[in-house]
Design an enzyme around this catalytic site. Structure first.
Site, PDB file in Angstrom:
ATOM      1  N   GLU A 162       9.873   1.758  -0.269  1.00  0.00           N
ATOM      2  CA  GLU A 162       8.583   2.486  -0.857  1.00  0.00           C
ATOM      3  C   GLU A 162       9.975   3.891  -1.190  1.00  0.00           C
ATOM      4  O   GLU A 162       9.974   5.030  -0.554  1.00  0.00           O
ATOM      5  CB  GLU A 162       7.806   2.850   0.066  1.00  0.00           C
ATOM      6  CG  GLU A 162       7.077   2.190   0.135  1.00  0.00           C
ATOM      7  CD  GLU A 162       5.786   2.284   0.430  1.00  0.00           C
ATOM      8  OE1 GLU A 162       5.662   3.063   0.789  1.00  0.00           O
ATOM      9  OE2 GLU A 162       4.891   0.934   1.165  1.00  0.00           O
ATOM     10  N   GLU A 269       2.623  -8.108  -0.176  1.00  0.00           N
ATOM     11  CA  GLU A 269       1.768  -7.833   0.495  1.00  0.00           C
ATOM     12  C   GLU A 269       0.971  -7.751  -0.358  1.00  0.00           C
ATOM     13  O   GLU A 269      -0.431  -6.658  -0.474  1.00  0.00           O
ATOM     14  CB  GLU A 269       1.833  -5.671   0.806  1.00  0.00           C
ATOM     15  CG  GLU A 269       3.215  -5.683   1.404  1.00  0.00           C
ATOM     16  CD  GLU A 269       3.609  -4.336   1.848  1.00  0.00           C
ATOM     17  OE1 GLU A 269       3.105  -3.442   1.497  1.00  0.00           O
ATOM     18  OE2 GLU A 269       5.092  -4.006   2.087  1.00  0.00           O
TER      19      GLU A 269
HETATM   20  O1  9MR Z   1      -1.078  -2.785   7.513  1.00  0.00           O
HETATM   21  C1  9MR Z   1       0.081  -1.564   7.527  1.00  0.00           C
HETATM   22  C2  9MR Z   1      -1.254  -0.435   8.845  1.00  0.00           C
HETATM   23  O2  9MR Z   1      -1.714  -1.367   9.714  1.00  0.00           O
HETATM   24  C3  9MR Z   1      -0.512  -0.075   9.330  1.00  0.00           C
HETATM   25  O3  9MR Z   1      -0.666   1.225   9.574  1.00  0.00           O
HETATM   26  C4  9MR Z   1       0.165   1.181   7.970  1.00  0.00           C
HETATM   27  C5  9MR Z   1       1.585   2.450   8.417  1.00  0.00           C
HETATM   28  O4  9MR Z   1       2.057   3.123   7.439  1.00  0.00           O
HETATM   29  O5  9MR Z   1       1.498   0.112   6.943  1.00  0.00           O
HETATM   30  C6  9MR Z   1       0.576  -1.031   6.671  1.00  0.00           C
HETATM   31  O6  9MR Z   1       1.425  -1.967   6.320  1.00  0.00           O
HETATM   32  C7  9MR Z   1       2.052  -0.614   4.368  1.00  0.00           C
HETATM   33  C8  9MR Z   1       3.710  -1.615   4.838  1.00  0.00           C
HETATM   34  O7  9MR Z   1       4.184  -1.413   5.656  1.00  0.00           O
HETATM   35  C9  9MR Z   1       4.531  -0.660   3.455  1.00  0.00           C
HETATM   36  N1  9MR Z   1       3.559  -1.059   3.188  1.00  0.00           N
HETATM   37  C10 9MR Z   1       2.338  -0.660   2.541  1.00  0.00           C
HETATM   38  C11 9MR Z   1       0.892  -1.059   3.323  1.00  0.00           C
HETATM   39  C12 9MR Z   1      -0.071  -0.753   3.902  1.00  0.00           C
HETATM   40  O8  9MR Z   1      -0.328   0.248   3.746  1.00  0.00           O
END
Ligand code: 9MR
Length: 381
Positions: A162, A269
Protein backbone atom coordinates in the site's frame (compact mmCIF):
# COMPACT_ATOMS: atom_id res chain seq x y z
CA UNK A 1 -49.80 -59.04 -4.83
CA UNK A 2 -47.39 -56.12 -5.17
CA UNK A 3 -47.82 -54.33 -8.49
CA UNK A 4 -44.70 -54.14 -10.72
CA UNK A 5 -44.96 -50.38 -10.83
CA UNK A 6 -44.68 -50.17 -7.04
CA UNK A 7 -41.60 -52.40 -7.15
CA UNK A 8 -40.05 -50.19 -9.78
CA UNK A 9 -40.85 -47.14 -7.71
CA UNK A 10 -39.09 -48.68 -4.68
CA UNK A 11 -35.99 -49.48 -6.73
CA UNK A 12 -35.93 -45.98 -8.22
CA UNK A 13 -36.35 -44.44 -4.77
CA UNK A 14 -33.44 -46.54 -3.46
CA UNK A 15 -31.25 -45.40 -6.37
CA UNK A 16 -32.25 -41.79 -5.81
CA UNK A 17 -31.48 -41.93 -2.07
CA UNK A 18 -28.12 -43.60 -2.78
CA UNK A 19 -27.42 -40.92 -5.37
CA UNK A 20 -28.28 -38.15 -2.93
CA UNK A 21 -26.01 -39.47 -0.21
CA UNK A 22 -23.25 -39.95 -2.79
CA UNK A 23 -23.71 -36.34 -3.89
CA UNK A 24 -23.67 -35.20 -0.26
CA UNK A 25 -20.45 -37.15 0.34
CA UNK A 26 -18.95 -35.62 -2.78
CA UNK A 27 -20.01 -32.17 -1.58
CA UNK A 28 -18.18 -32.86 1.67
CA UNK A 29 -15.13 -33.76 -0.35
CA UNK A 30 -15.39 -30.87 -2.81
CA UNK A 31 -12.10 -29.04 -2.62
CA UNK A 32 -11.03 -25.74 -4.10
CA UNK A 33 -7.34 -26.64 -4.03
CA UNK A 34 -8.00 -29.76 -6.08
CA UNK A 35 -10.48 -28.13 -8.44
CA UNK A 36 -8.09 -25.28 -9.29
CA UNK A 37 -4.86 -27.31 -9.15
CA UNK A 38 -4.31 -26.93 -12.90
CA UNK A 39 -5.08 -23.20 -12.88
CA UNK A 40 -3.68 -21.31 -9.89
CA UNK A 41 -3.06 -21.61 -6.17
CA UNK A 42 -6.11 -20.92 -4.04
CA UNK A 43 -5.09 -19.32 -0.78
CA UNK A 44 -6.56 -18.29 2.55
CA UNK A 45 -5.60 -15.79 5.24
CA UNK A 46 -5.50 -17.43 8.67
CA UNK A 47 -5.03 -16.41 12.29
CA UNK A 48 -2.91 -18.11 14.96
CA UNK A 49 -5.83 -19.95 16.59
CA UNK A 50 -6.56 -21.63 13.28
CA UNK A 51 -3.10 -23.17 12.96
CA UNK A 52 -1.87 -23.79 16.51
CA UNK A 53 -4.37 -26.47 17.49
CA UNK A 54 -7.02 -24.28 19.14
CA UNK A 55 -9.49 -24.56 16.24
CA UNK A 56 -8.93 -28.04 14.79
CA UNK A 57 -12.03 -28.02 12.61
CA UNK A 58 -10.97 -24.74 10.98
CA UNK A 59 -7.45 -26.08 10.48
CA UNK A 60 -8.84 -29.17 8.80
CA UNK A 61 -11.03 -27.15 6.42
CA UNK A 62 -8.19 -24.76 5.59
CA UNK A 63 -5.81 -27.61 4.77
CA UNK A 64 -8.38 -29.44 2.68
CA UNK A 65 -9.58 -26.42 0.72
CA UNK A 66 -6.52 -24.25 0.17
CA UNK A 67 -3.11 -24.67 -1.41
CA UNK A 68 -1.64 -21.44 -0.08
CA UNK A 69 -1.68 -19.66 3.26
CA UNK A 70 -1.13 -16.03 4.27
CA UNK A 71 -0.89 -15.13 7.98
CA UNK A 72 -3.50 -12.35 8.32
CA UNK A 73 -1.53 -10.35 10.90
CA UNK A 74 1.30 -12.38 12.42
CA UNK A 75 4.07 -11.58 9.93
CA UNK A 76 3.61 -7.82 10.13
CA UNK A 77 6.43 -5.77 11.64
CA UNK A 78 4.66 -5.16 14.95
CA UNK A 79 4.23 -8.92 15.45
CA UNK A 80 7.78 -9.90 14.49
CA UNK A 81 9.86 -7.05 15.90
CA UNK A 82 7.74 -5.15 18.44
CA UNK A 83 10.84 -3.63 20.08
CA UNK A 84 14.17 -2.67 18.55
CA UNK A 85 16.14 -5.84 17.87
CA UNK A 86 13.71 -8.03 19.88
CA UNK A 87 12.21 -10.50 17.47
CA UNK A 88 9.42 -12.94 18.22
CA UNK A 89 9.17 -15.81 15.76
CA UNK A 90 6.99 -18.20 17.77
CA UNK A 91 3.80 -17.67 15.79
CA UNK A 92 5.55 -17.25 12.44
CA UNK A 93 7.32 -20.59 12.97
CA UNK A 94 3.96 -22.24 13.67
CA UNK A 95 2.62 -21.03 10.29
CA UNK A 96 5.71 -22.34 8.53
CA UNK A 97 5.24 -25.76 10.16
CA UNK A 98 1.52 -25.81 9.36
CA UNK A 99 2.09 -24.83 5.73
CA UNK A 100 4.72 -27.53 5.27
CA UNK A 101 2.64 -30.20 6.96
CA UNK A 102 -0.28 -29.50 4.63
CA UNK A 103 1.74 -28.71 1.50
CA UNK A 104 0.48 -25.13 1.36
CA UNK A 105 2.60 -22.35 -0.16
CA UNK A 106 3.29 -19.81 2.57
CA UNK A 107 3.08 -16.08 1.75
CA UNK A 108 4.89 -13.50 3.86
CA UNK A 109 2.67 -10.50 4.57
CA UNK A 110 4.24 -7.97 4.83
CA UNK A 111 7.69 -6.34 5.15
CA UNK A 112 7.31 -2.61 4.54
CA UNK A 113 3.98 -0.94 5.36
CA UNK A 114 2.95 2.30 7.06
CA UNK A 115 0.41 0.45 9.25
CA UNK A 116 1.03 -2.14 12.00
CA UNK A 117 4.62 -0.93 12.21
CA UNK A 118 5.65 0.24 15.69
CA UNK A 119 6.32 3.97 16.17
CA UNK A 120 9.93 3.36 17.29
CA UNK A 121 10.83 2.29 13.76
CA UNK A 122 10.47 5.87 12.54
CA UNK A 123 12.02 7.60 15.55
CA UNK A 124 15.62 8.71 16.04
CA UNK A 125 17.60 8.36 19.24
CA UNK A 126 16.79 11.93 20.29
CA UNK A 127 13.00 11.83 19.86
CA UNK A 128 13.29 13.40 16.40
CA UNK A 129 12.29 11.46 13.28
CA UNK A 130 14.85 8.84 12.27
CA UNK A 131 17.36 9.84 9.60
CA UNK A 132 17.29 8.24 6.16
CA UNK A 133 20.39 6.23 7.04
CA UNK A 134 18.93 4.92 10.29
CA UNK A 135 15.60 3.95 8.76
CA UNK A 136 17.29 2.24 5.82
CA UNK A 137 19.44 0.29 8.26
CA UNK A 138 16.38 -0.76 10.25
CA UNK A 139 14.59 -1.78 7.08
CA UNK A 140 17.56 -3.85 5.93
CA UNK A 141 18.12 -5.47 9.32
CA UNK A 142 14.44 -6.41 9.60
CA UNK A 143 14.28 -7.81 6.08
CA UNK A 144 17.53 -9.74 6.43
CA UNK A 145 16.47 -11.25 9.74
CA UNK A 146 12.91 -12.14 8.73
CA UNK A 147 13.31 -13.13 5.08
CA UNK A 148 16.61 -14.84 5.92
CA UNK A 149 15.02 -16.95 8.66
CA UNK A 150 12.35 -18.31 6.33
CA UNK A 151 14.57 -18.67 3.29
CA UNK A 152 13.27 -21.59 1.26
CA UNK A 153 10.16 -21.89 3.47
CA UNK A 154 8.25 -18.77 2.40
CA UNK A 155 7.23 -18.94 -1.23
CA UNK A 156 6.69 -15.23 -1.79
CA UNK A 157 6.76 -11.94 0.10
CA UNK A 158 4.54 -8.87 -0.04
CA UNK A 159 7.67 -6.75 0.14
CA UNK A 160 5.94 -3.37 0.02
CA UNK A 161 2.29 -2.90 0.93
CA UNK A 162 0.00 0.00 0.00
CA UNK A 163 2.63 2.56 -0.98
CA UNK A 164 0.37 4.27 -3.54
CA UNK A 165 -1.77 7.31 -2.73
CA UNK A 166 -5.55 6.94 -3.09
CA UNK A 167 -5.99 10.30 -4.79
CA UNK A 168 -3.67 12.34 -7.00
CA UNK A 169 -1.60 14.20 -7.84
CA UNK A 170 1.20 12.48 -5.86
CA UNK A 171 1.93 8.90 -6.93
CA UNK A 172 3.00 7.70 -3.51
CA UNK A 173 1.15 7.87 -0.22
CA UNK A 174 2.53 10.32 2.30
CA UNK A 175 3.97 7.74 4.73
CA UNK A 176 6.91 7.87 7.16
CA UNK A 177 8.81 5.55 4.77
CA UNK A 178 8.48 8.05 1.95
CA UNK A 179 8.99 11.12 4.12
CA UNK A 180 12.14 9.83 5.78
CA UNK A 181 13.81 7.71 3.09
CA UNK A 182 12.36 9.25 -0.06
CA UNK A 183 10.60 7.63 -3.02
CA UNK A 184 13.37 5.05 -3.42
CA UNK A 185 12.30 3.22 -0.25
CA UNK A 186 10.44 0.78 -2.51
CA UNK A 187 13.53 -0.03 -4.61
CA UNK A 188 15.58 -0.50 -1.47
CA UNK A 189 13.07 -2.86 0.15
CA UNK A 190 13.00 -5.12 -2.91
CA UNK A 191 16.78 -5.16 -3.18
CA UNK A 192 17.17 -6.07 0.51
CA UNK A 193 14.61 -8.87 0.15
CA UNK A 194 16.38 -10.26 -2.92
CA UNK A 195 19.64 -10.25 -1.00
CA UNK A 196 18.07 -12.18 1.88
CA UNK A 197 16.38 -14.88 -0.23
CA UNK A 198 17.25 -14.81 -3.94
CA UNK A 199 14.70 -17.52 -4.74
CA UNK A 200 11.59 -16.16 -3.00
CA UNK A 201 9.04 -14.38 -5.20
CA UNK A 202 8.80 -10.68 -4.44
CA UNK A 203 5.54 -8.74 -4.77
CA UNK A 204 4.15 -5.23 -4.59
CA UNK A 205 0.70 -5.42 -2.91
CA UNK A 206 -2.11 -2.85 -2.90
CA UNK A 207 -5.87 -2.28 -2.94
CA UNK A 208 -8.03 -0.26 -5.32
CA UNK A 209 -5.93 -1.05 -8.40
CA UNK A 210 -9.15 -1.35 -10.43
CA UNK A 211 -9.66 2.40 -10.13
CA UNK A 212 -8.32 3.69 -13.47
CA UNK A 213 -6.45 6.61 -11.88
CA UNK A 214 -4.81 4.58 -9.12
CA UNK A 215 -4.08 1.83 -11.65
CA UNK A 216 -2.32 4.33 -13.93
CA UNK A 217 -0.17 5.50 -11.01
CA UNK A 218 0.58 1.87 -10.14
CA UNK A 219 1.60 0.98 -13.69
CA UNK A 220 3.85 4.06 -13.89
CA UNK A 221 5.48 3.10 -10.61
CA UNK A 222 5.98 -0.52 -11.77
CA UNK A 223 7.52 0.66 -15.06
CA UNK A 224 10.03 2.68 -13.05
CA UNK A 225 10.92 -0.33 -10.89
CA UNK A 226 11.44 -2.50 -13.95
CA UNK A 227 13.54 0.16 -15.74
CA UNK A 228 15.77 0.48 -12.69
CA UNK A 229 16.24 -3.30 -12.52
CA UNK A 230 14.44 -3.66 -9.19
CA UNK A 231 13.83 -7.39 -8.54
CA UNK A 232 10.03 -7.61 -8.56
CA UNK A 233 8.16 -10.77 -9.66
CA UNK A 234 4.53 -9.88 -9.29
CA UNK A 235 1.77 -7.63 -8.07
CA UNK A 236 -0.85 -8.45 -5.48
CA UNK A 237 -4.20 -6.92 -6.25
CA UNK A 238 -5.84 -7.14 -2.84
CA UNK A 239 -9.40 -7.18 -4.24
CA UNK A 240 -11.53 -5.98 -1.32
CA UNK A 241 -14.65 -5.74 -3.46
CA UNK A 242 -18.38 -5.01 -3.17
CA UNK A 243 -21.31 -6.77 -4.86
CA UNK A 244 -21.32 -4.52 -7.90
CA UNK A 245 -18.09 -2.54 -7.59
CA UNK A 246 -15.60 -2.47 -9.13
CA UNK A 247 -16.96 -3.44 -12.56
CA UNK A 248 -15.62 -6.74 -13.93
CA UNK A 249 -14.16 -4.91 -16.93
CA UNK A 250 -11.88 -2.93 -14.59
CA UNK A 251 -10.86 -6.09 -12.72
CA UNK A 252 -9.88 -7.62 -16.06
CA UNK A 253 -8.12 -4.48 -17.30
CA UNK A 254 -5.93 -4.43 -14.19
CA UNK A 255 -4.87 -8.04 -14.76
CA UNK A 256 -4.12 -7.29 -18.42
CA UNK A 257 -2.06 -4.18 -17.73
CA UNK A 258 0.03 -5.76 -15.00
CA UNK A 259 0.71 -8.91 -16.98
CA UNK A 260 1.64 -6.83 -20.04
CA UNK A 261 4.61 -5.64 -17.96
CA UNK A 262 5.74 -9.25 -17.66
CA UNK A 263 4.74 -9.48 -14.01
CA UNK A 264 2.68 -12.17 -12.30
CA UNK A 265 -0.70 -11.16 -10.92
CA UNK A 266 -1.98 -12.41 -7.61
CA UNK A 267 -5.38 -11.81 -6.10
CA UNK A 268 -4.19 -11.54 -2.53
CA UNK A 269 -7.03 -10.49 -0.21
CA UNK A 270 -10.29 -11.30 -1.96
CA UNK A 271 -13.59 -10.66 -0.19
CA UNK A 272 -16.94 -9.20 -1.21
CA UNK A 273 -18.55 -6.73 1.18
CA UNK A 274 -22.36 -7.14 1.04
CA UNK A 275 -23.26 -4.33 3.45
CA UNK A 276 -24.40 -0.83 2.54
CA UNK A 277 -21.93 2.00 2.86
CA UNK A 278 -22.16 5.78 2.88
CA UNK A 279 -18.45 6.40 2.57
CA UNK A 280 -15.76 5.66 0.05
CA UNK A 281 -16.41 1.94 -0.43
CA UNK A 282 -13.40 0.26 -2.00
CA UNK A 283 -10.85 2.22 0.02
CA UNK A 284 -9.50 -0.54 2.24
CA UNK A 285 -7.47 1.86 4.38
CA UNK A 286 -8.04 0.61 7.91
CA UNK A 287 -8.16 4.21 9.20
CA UNK A 288 -11.36 4.89 7.25
CA UNK A 289 -14.29 4.94 9.70
CA UNK A 290 -18.04 5.45 9.25
CA UNK A 291 -20.72 6.50 11.74
CA UNK A 292 -22.59 3.45 13.14
CA UNK A 293 -26.30 3.24 12.19
CA UNK A 294 -28.63 0.18 12.36
CA UNK A 295 -29.63 0.88 8.74
CA UNK A 296 -26.07 0.01 7.78
CA UNK A 297 -26.30 -3.40 9.49
CA UNK A 298 -29.35 -4.89 7.74
CA UNK A 299 -28.47 -8.61 7.89
CA UNK A 300 -27.75 -9.05 11.60
CA UNK A 301 -30.17 -12.03 11.65
CA UNK A 302 -28.90 -13.73 8.50
CA UNK A 303 -28.28 -13.10 4.84
CA UNK A 304 -31.45 -13.03 2.67
CA UNK A 305 -31.45 -15.60 -0.10
CA UNK A 306 -31.53 -12.93 -2.75
CA UNK A 307 -28.25 -11.42 -1.54
CA UNK A 308 -26.76 -14.88 -1.07
CA UNK A 309 -27.52 -15.45 -4.76
CA UNK A 310 -25.97 -12.13 -5.78
CA UNK A 311 -22.85 -12.97 -3.81
CA UNK A 312 -22.59 -16.35 -5.54
CA UNK A 313 -22.92 -14.75 -9.00
CA UNK A 314 -20.35 -12.11 -8.13
CA UNK A 315 -17.83 -14.74 -7.05
CA UNK A 316 -18.58 -16.89 -10.11
CA UNK A 317 -18.00 -13.93 -12.42
CA UNK A 318 -14.77 -12.92 -10.69
CA UNK A 319 -13.32 -16.42 -10.94
CA UNK A 320 -14.35 -16.59 -14.60
CA UNK A 321 -12.19 -13.51 -15.18
CA UNK A 322 -9.25 -15.03 -13.27
CA UNK A 323 -9.56 -18.26 -15.25
CA UNK A 324 -9.19 -16.33 -18.50
CA UNK A 325 -5.57 -15.47 -17.59
CA UNK A 326 -3.99 -18.76 -16.50
CA UNK A 327 -0.50 -17.66 -17.50
CA UNK A 328 -0.61 -14.47 -15.44
CA UNK A 329 -2.86 -15.17 -12.46
CA UNK A 330 -0.85 -17.51 -10.27
CA UNK A 331 -2.82 -17.31 -7.02
CA UNK A 332 -6.22 -16.26 -5.69
CA UNK A 333 -6.31 -15.83 -1.90
CA UNK A 334 -9.46 -15.29 0.18
CA UNK A 335 -9.02 -12.84 3.07
CA UNK A 336 -10.27 -15.19 5.77
CA UNK A 337 -11.57 -18.74 6.12
CA UNK A 338 -15.15 -17.96 7.11
CA UNK A 339 -17.52 -15.01 7.51
CA UNK A 340 -17.15 -14.89 11.30
CA UNK A 341 -13.42 -14.19 10.98
CA UNK A 342 -13.62 -11.40 8.43
CA UNK A 343 -12.17 -7.95 9.18
CA UNK A 344 -15.28 -6.62 7.35
CA UNK A 345 -17.41 -7.29 10.44
CA UNK A 346 -15.49 -4.37 11.96
CA UNK A 347 -14.70 -2.12 9.02
CA UNK A 348 -15.53 0.69 8.49
CA UNK A 349 -18.00 0.26 11.40
CA UNK A 350 -17.41 -2.06 14.37
CA UNK A 351 -19.68 -4.99 15.22
CA UNK A 352 -21.71 -5.55 12.05
CA UNK A 353 -22.60 -8.90 10.47
CA UNK A 354 -20.96 -9.19 7.10
CA UNK A 355 -20.91 -12.18 4.74
CA UNK A 356 -17.96 -11.63 2.42
CA UNK A 357 -16.39 -15.10 2.11
CA UNK A 358 -17.11 -18.57 0.70
CA UNK A 359 -17.69 -20.35 4.02
CA UNK A 360 -20.27 -19.24 6.60
CA UNK A 361 -20.01 -18.70 10.35
CA UNK A 362 -20.96 -22.29 11.10
CA UNK A 363 -18.17 -23.44 8.73
CA UNK A 364 -20.56 -24.59 6.01
CA UNK A 365 -19.80 -23.86 2.35
CA UNK A 366 -22.07 -21.16 0.93
CA UNK A 367 -23.68 -21.04 -2.52
CA UNK A 368 -20.74 -18.82 -3.53
CA UNK A 369 -18.38 -21.71 -2.72
CA UNK A 370 -20.22 -24.05 -5.09
CA UNK A 371 -20.46 -21.34 -7.75
CA UNK A 372 -16.67 -20.98 -7.72
CA UNK A 373 -16.17 -24.77 -7.85
CA UNK A 374 -18.51 -24.95 -10.82
CA UNK A 375 -16.34 -22.38 -12.64
CA UNK A 376 -13.35 -24.69 -12.25
CA UNK A 377 -15.17 -27.68 -13.66
CA UNK A 378 -16.76 -25.83 -16.60
CA UNK A 379 -13.29 -24.55 -17.48
CA UNK A 380 -11.97 -28.11 -17.78
CA UNK A 381 -14.66 -29.20 -20.24
O1 9MR B 1 -7.42 -8.34 8.23
C1 9MR B 1 -6.50 -7.57 8.96
C2 9MR B 1 -7.11 -7.13 10.28
O2 9MR B 1 -7.30 -8.24 11.12
C3 9MR B 1 -6.22 -6.10 10.95
O3 9MR B 1 -6.88 -5.58 12.09
C4 9MR B 1 -5.91 -4.98 9.98
C5 9MR B 1 -5.00 -3.98 10.61
O4 9MR B 1 -4.51 -3.04 9.73
O5 9MR B 1 -5.29 -5.51 8.82
C6 9MR B 1 -6.14 -6.35 8.12
O6 9MR B 1 -5.53 -6.79 6.93
C7 9MR B 1 -5.21 -5.78 5.98
C8 9MR B 1 -4.00 -6.25 5.23
O7 9MR B 1 -2.96 -6.51 6.13
C9 9MR B 1 -3.57 -5.23 4.19
N1 9MR B 1 -4.64 -4.87 3.32
C10 9MR B 1 -5.89 -4.47 3.95
C11 9MR B 1 -6.32 -5.56 4.93
C12 9MR B 1 -7.66 -5.21 5.55
O8 9MR B 1 -7.52 -4.06 6.33
Amino acid sequence: MRSPSLGLLLVLTAIWVAGLSHAAKNEDKASLRTAFADHFLVGVALNTAQIDGRSPKEAEIAAMQFSSLTPENDLKWQSLQPWPGRYDFKRADAYADFAEKHRMKLIGHTLVWHSQTPAWVFQGEDGKPATRELLLKRMRDHIQMVVGRYKGRIHGWDVVNEALADGGPETLRDSPWKRIIGDDFIDQAFRFAKEADPKAELYYNDYGLEDPRKRARCIAMLRGLIERGVPIDGVGTQSHFQLSQPPLAEVEETIKQISALGLKVMVTELDVDVLPSRGAAGIADINRREQADPALNPYADGLPEEIQGKLASRYAELFQVYLKYPKSVTRVTLWGLHDGQSWLNHFPIRGRSNYPLLIDRSLKPKPAFFAVLKDASSEKR
